[in-house]
Design a protein around this motif. Structure first.
Motif, PDB file in Angstrom:
ATOM      1  N   ARG A 198      45.698  35.714  39.579  1.00  0.00           N
ATOM      2  CA  ARG A 198      45.953  35.335  38.163  1.00  0.00           C
ATOM      3  C   ARG A 198      45.012  34.409  37.508  1.00  0.00           C
ATOM      4  O   ARG A 198      44.875  34.363  36.312  1.00  0.00           O
ATOM      5  N   LYS A 199      44.401  33.513  38.326  1.00  0.00           N
ATOM      6  CA  LYS A 199      43.247  32.451  37.767  1.00  0.00           C
ATOM      7  C   LYS A 199      42.193  33.255  37.204  1.00  0.00           C
ATOM      8  O   LYS A 199      41.929  32.909  35.955  1.00  0.00           O
ATOM      9  N   GLU A 227      43.117  34.967  33.885  1.00  0.00           N
ATOM     10  CA  GLU A 227      43.415  33.938  32.951  1.00  0.00           C
ATOM     11  C   GLU A 227      42.025  33.439  32.340  1.00  0.00           C
ATOM     12  O   GLU A 227      41.943  33.497  31.193  1.00  0.00           O
ATOM     13  N   GLU A 231      40.746  34.293  28.587  1.00  0.00           N
ATOM     14  CA  GLU A 231      39.986  33.167  27.831  1.00  0.00           C
ATOM     15  C   GLU A 231      38.642  33.456  27.527  1.00  0.00           C
ATOM     16  O   GLU A 231      38.332  33.497  26.175  1.00  0.00           O
TER      17      GLU A 231
END
Length: 137
Positions: A59-60, A63, A67
């Motif tokens: 998930r990181k 993300e 971004e």
């Protein structure tokens, strides 16, 4: 005999009478007793922790990737906007240049036509005078 045994015996009798042999259903596993259940749960705990850690890391990473993609898209949009403005300015300059050249050509054409018309007018006047002189004679 208990009820299940009677049902199985009845099913076997009906199979024998119909002449078909039906496979027996697989035996169900025995019920897991609470201490064994707890032991299984404890043995799977590291696996679930690993999966949870992997999900968090994924998930990181996702993300960060979203971004970065948004930043790249924003940079592209800014560059495109700058390019559009430059092209608009270039188009305006080309239009102005074309209009200036057209005005110059138009002026030169008007002056040339005026000169030709003056010469034509003077030629017509001189022709009139000659005709007038010839008519008098």
């Amino acid at each position: 005999r208990n009820r299940k045994q009677f049902e199985m015996a009845d099913a076997e009798d009906s199979e024998e009478q119909s002449g078909e042999l039906k496979p027996e259903p697989p035996a169900l596993p025995e019920k897991i007793l609470p201490p064994e259940y707890i032991a299984i749960q404890q043995s799977l705990q590291p696996f679930f922790e690993d999966i949870t850690d992997e999900q968090r890391d994924r998930r990181k990473f996702d993300e960060q990737r979203v971004e970065e993609t948004n930043l790249y898209a924003q940079r592209i949009e800014e560059k495109l906007n700058a390019e559009i403005l430059m092209r608009k300015e270039a188009d305006a300059a080309l239009d102005k240049l074309a209009q200036t050249r057209l005005d110059t050509v138009q002026e030169a054409l008007v002056q040339q036509m005026q000169t030709c018309f003056r010469e034509l007018k003077s030629d017509i006047e001189s022709a009139k005078e000659r005709l007038g002189e010839t008519e008098r004679k």
